[in-house]
Design a protein around this motif. Structure first.
Motif, PDB file in Angstrom:
ATOM      1  N   UNK A   1      52.235  46.068  20.777  1.00  0.00           N
ATOM      2  CA  UNK A   1      50.996  46.078  21.632  1.00  0.00           C
ATOM      3  C   UNK A   1      50.078  47.352  20.989  1.00  0.00           C
ATOM      4  N   UNK A   2      48.899  46.873  20.542  1.00  0.00           N
ATOM      5  CA  UNK A   2      47.956  47.697  19.996  1.00  0.00           C
ATOM      6  C   UNK A   2      46.868  48.095  20.814  1.00  0.00           C
ATOM      7  N   UNK A   3      46.454  47.488  21.924  1.00  0.00           N
ATOM      8  CA  UNK A   3      45.161  47.706  22.748  1.00  0.00           C
ATOM      9  C   UNK A   3      45.401  47.362  23.998  1.00  0.00           C
ATOM     10  N   UNK A   4      45.345  48.102  24.939  1.00  0.00           N
ATOM     11  CA  UNK A   4      45.400  47.828  26.479  1.00  0.00           C
ATOM     12  C   UNK A   4      44.032  48.265  27.127  1.00  0.00           C
ATOM     13  N   UNK A   5      43.536  47.264  27.855  1.00  0.00           N
ATOM     14  CA  UNK A   5      42.062  47.280  28.736  1.00  0.00           C
ATOM     15  C   UNK A   5      42.269  46.723  30.176  1.00  0.00           C
ATOM     16  N   UNK A   6      41.326  47.323  30.910  1.00  0.00           N
ATOM     17  CA  UNK A   6      41.327  46.643  32.196  1.00  0.00           C
ATOM     18  C   UNK A   6      40.223  45.588  32.346  1.00  0.00           C
ATOM     19  N   UNK A   7      40.292  44.467  32.933  1.00  0.00           N
ATOM     20  CA  UNK A   7      39.336  43.753  33.266  1.00  0.00           C
ATOM     21  C   UNK A   7      38.955  44.257  34.747  1.00  0.00           C
ATOM     22  N   UNK A   8      37.660  44.649  35.151  1.00  0.00           N
ATOM     23  CA  UNK A   8      37.084  45.195  36.091  1.00  0.00           C
ATOM     24  C   UNK A   8      36.164  44.055  36.846  1.00  0.00           C
ATOM     25  N   UNK A   9      36.131  44.290  38.291  1.00  0.00           N
ATOM     26  CA  UNK A   9      35.075  43.026  39.038  1.00  0.00           C
ATOM     27  C   UNK A   9      34.406  43.895  40.079  1.00  0.00           C
ATOM     28  N   UNK A  10      33.177  43.333  40.244  1.00  0.00           N
ATOM     29  CA  UNK A  10      32.268  43.980  41.264  1.00  0.00           C
ATOM     30  C   UNK A  10      31.211  43.012  41.743  1.00  0.00           C
ATOM     31  N   UNK A  11      30.536  43.341  42.741  1.00  0.00           N
ATOM     32  CA  UNK A  11      29.589  42.587  43.365  1.00  0.00           C
ATOM     33  C   UNK A  11      28.136  42.868  42.653  1.00  0.00           C
ATOM     34  N   UNK A  12      27.459  41.953  42.316  1.00  0.00           N
ATOM     35  CA  UNK A  12      26.309  41.764  41.434  1.00  0.00           C
ATOM     36  C   UNK A  12      25.098  42.212  42.151  1.00  0.00           C
ATOM     37  N   UNK A  13      24.767  41.988  43.346  1.00  0.00           N
ATOM     38  CA  UNK A  13      23.643  42.589  44.028  1.00  0.00           C
ATOM     39  C   UNK A  13      23.620  43.991  44.325  1.00  0.00           C
ATOM     40  N   UNK A  14      24.620  44.859  44.575  1.00  0.00           N
ATOM     41  CA  UNK A  14      24.410  46.080  44.812  1.00  0.00           C
ATOM     42  C   UNK A  14      24.117  46.900  43.451  1.00  0.00           C
ATOM     43  N   UNK A  15      24.435  46.251  42.186  1.00  0.00           N
ATOM     44  CA  UNK A  15      24.246  46.694  40.878  1.00  0.00           C
ATOM     45  C   UNK A  15      22.751  46.221  40.626  1.00  0.00           C
ATOM     46  N   UNK A  16      22.397  45.083  40.759  1.00  0.00           N
ATOM     47  CA  UNK A  16      20.772  44.922  40.677  1.00  0.00           C
ATOM     48  C   UNK A  16      19.771  45.721  41.610  1.00  0.00           C
ATOM     49  N   UNK A  17      20.338  46.355  42.433  1.00  0.00           N
ATOM     50  CA  UNK A  17      19.286  46.998  43.349  1.00  0.00           C
ATOM     51  C   UNK A  17      19.187  48.510  42.706  1.00  0.00           C
ATOM     52  N   UNK A  18      20.122  48.938  42.032  1.00  0.00           N
ATOM     53  CA  UNK A  18      19.956  50.313  41.405  1.00  0.00           C
ATOM     54  C   UNK A  18      18.466  50.341  40.793  1.00  0.00           C
ATOM     55  N   UNK A  19      17.918  51.562  41.219  1.00  0.00           N
ATOM     56  CA  UNK A  19      16.388  51.761  40.835  1.00  0.00           C
ATOM     57  C   UNK A  19      16.617  52.554  39.341  1.00  0.00           C
TER      58      UNK A  19
ATOM     59  N   UNK B   1      28.535  37.695  41.123  1.00  0.00           N
ATOM     60  CA  UNK B   1      29.706  38.412  40.922  1.00  0.00           C
ATOM     61  C   UNK B   1      29.767  38.936  39.465  1.00  0.00           C
ATOM     62  N   UNK B   2      30.323  40.075  39.143  1.00  0.00           N
ATOM     63  CA  UNK B   2      30.092  40.682  37.899  1.00  0.00           C
ATOM     64  C   UNK B   2      31.639  41.121  37.382  1.00  0.00           C
ATOM     65  N   UNK B   3      31.685  41.202  35.966  1.00  0.00           N
ATOM     66  CA  UNK B   3      33.036  41.540  35.524  1.00  0.00           C
ATOM     67  C   UNK B   3      32.497  42.336  34.107  1.00  0.00           C
ATOM     68  N   UNK B   4      33.514  43.169  33.727  1.00  0.00           N
ATOM     69  CA  UNK B   4      33.508  43.912  32.575  1.00  0.00           C
ATOM     70  C   UNK B   4      34.762  44.391  32.125  1.00  0.00           C
ATOM     71  N   UNK B   5      34.958  44.886  30.869  1.00  0.00           N
ATOM     72  CA  UNK B   5      36.217  45.230  30.220  1.00  0.00           C
ATOM     73  C   UNK B   5      36.019  46.617  29.775  1.00  0.00           C
ATOM     74  N   UNK B   6      37.143  47.384  30.025  1.00  0.00           N
ATOM     75  CA  UNK B   6      37.090  48.766  29.849  1.00  0.00           C
ATOM     76  C   UNK B   6      38.672  49.305  29.223  1.00  0.00           C
ATOM     77  N   UNK B   7      38.499  49.846  28.042  1.00  0.00           N
ATOM     78  CA  UNK B   7      39.652  50.298  27.615  1.00  0.00           C
ATOM     79  C   UNK B   7      40.523  51.499  28.218  1.00  0.00           C
ATOM     80  N   UNK B   8      41.800  51.554  28.235  1.00  0.00           N
ATOM     81  CA  UNK B   8      42.269  52.415  29.448  1.00  0.00           C
ATOM     82  C   UNK B   8      42.153  53.797  29.173  1.00  0.00           C
ATOM     83  N   UNK B   9      41.749  54.221  27.693  1.00  0.00           N
ATOM     84  CA  UNK B   9      41.556  55.780  27.485  1.00  0.00           C
ATOM     85  C   UNK B   9      39.936  56.102  27.654  1.00  0.00           C
TER      86      UNK B   9
END
Length: 347
Positions: free
Chosen positions: A180-198, A308-316
């Motif tokens: 195992x060389x790389x471990x990362x998380x797949x995260x999810x969230x609601x899209x509308x609250x993110x779009x409301x960010x000014x 809905x939204x998703x993204x990937x981020x490495x554990x470190x």
């Protein structure tokens, strides 16, 4: 833990429960009198010679001596999600794969072999959603040949921590010497609250990654292959039907003659918007530019019907994890890339 009618702890886990999610309590320090307990929750991936192996959510494998068990039971396959869009592992895995399309694919039963001249592990690894329709050792031999013919190391992308993920396959790969060389998380969230960010910064959206965007991109010297993957991997032989997702690039302009202050990429695919390549000029970090970029892309994705939204981020990557937590994202599952054993290792 499981209690009997008399209030005593009981072990209600056996070797017949391999493949199920369990919670066990065991003695540490060799079970010495007055010793301490430790609790382990995860998928029971093997029980051999009085040793249990339990794979936790993050992919860590824990060995537990059966004689040290003081309690244990089978628990629900996956914990209930408290917030964020509901989704199964396979739906998200397919959305993530379509957002980072390779130039070449092949099928091995229900496994998908992907190649893009070595540009990122995601585009150059096996996505094993299902079975390869042959014994595992034969399938892995076929995988190694396919990648070897292309001058590439063989990788298998697996996941842990959600219903339908591949803890058992992870255990089998490790048993065969895959690393195992790389471990990362797949995260999810609601899209509308993110779009409301000014935000007060101008954000330029484009269908293509121009020279300025590439100058800020973290992977330097992007090749023609990299540009194709970033752009949605237009049709090549064996690469799909051409009906791919909608790809957008965003940039906050920098000072004249310099790379953008911040960039990002978003792929709209049905209800999902997938974010990647969010990069900020080190001199302009902690000014909210990453949020400004993602908000602009989120508004574009909403206009195209995503919710809905998703993204990937490495554990470190602690900074990115803190940012995405603040934007309302939560981890759905963890994914890993396993590399084939070195020549001469067991397989």
């Amino acid at each position: 833990m499981e209690f009997s009618a008399a209030g005593r702890l009981e072990v209600r886990v056996t070797a017949a429960d391999v493949g199920k999610r369990v919670s066990v309590r065991s003695l540490i320090d060799g079970g010495a009198p007055g010793g301490k307990f430790t609790d382990t929750v995860g998928v029971l991936t093997s029980w051999d010679d009085d040793v249990l192996v339990i794979t936790r959510r993050d992919g860590e494998r824990v060995r537990v001596d059966a004689p040290s068990l003081v309690a244990g039971k089978v628990v629900p396959a996956a914990p209930a999600r408290r917030r964020g869009p509901a989704a199964g592992y396979e739906e998200l895995a397919r959305a993530a794969a379509r957002a980072w399309r390779p130039l070449e694919t092949a099928r091995l039963g229900e496994w998908e072999l992907r190649a893009a001249a070595g540009f990122t592990r995601r585009a150059n690894s096996v996505l094993p959603l299902g079975t390869p329709d042959m014994p595992l050792d034969r399938a892995l031999d076929a995988v190694r040949r396919w990648y070897g013919e292309r001058g590439l190391p063989a990788y298998v992308q697996t996941a842990t921590g959600a219903q339908g993920t591949q803890e058992a396959l992870c255990a089998e790969l490790e048993r065969r010497g895959w690393v195992r060389e790389v471990t990362a998380g797949l995260w999810v969230g609601a899209l509308a609250p993110l779009a409301d960010r000014a935000g007060t910064e101008d954000v330029v959206l484009s269908r293509e990654a121009d020279e300025g965007w590439l100058a800020r991109y973290g992977r330097k010297g992007a090749s023609e292959v990299a540009l194709k993957v970033l752009g949605g991997a237009p049709d090549t032989e064996g690469a799909g039907d051409g009906d791919g997702p909608s790809v957008w690039f965003a940039a906050v302009p920098g000072t004249a003659g310099e790379a953008p202050a911040a960039i990002g990429r978003c792929v709209v695919d049905g209800r999902w918007a997938g974010f990647a390549a969010v990069e900020v000029d080190p001199a302009r970090r902690r000014q909210g530019l990453a949020t400004v970029v993602m908000a602009a892309l989120a508004r574009r994705a909403l206009a195209e019907g995503a919710s809905a939204a998703w993204l990937q981020v490495e554990e470190d990557n602690a900074g990115a994890r803190a940012l995405y937590t603040g934007l309302g994202f939560t981890e759905h599952h963890v994914y890993h890339h396993y590399r084939e054993p070195a020549s001469g290792s067991s397989s």
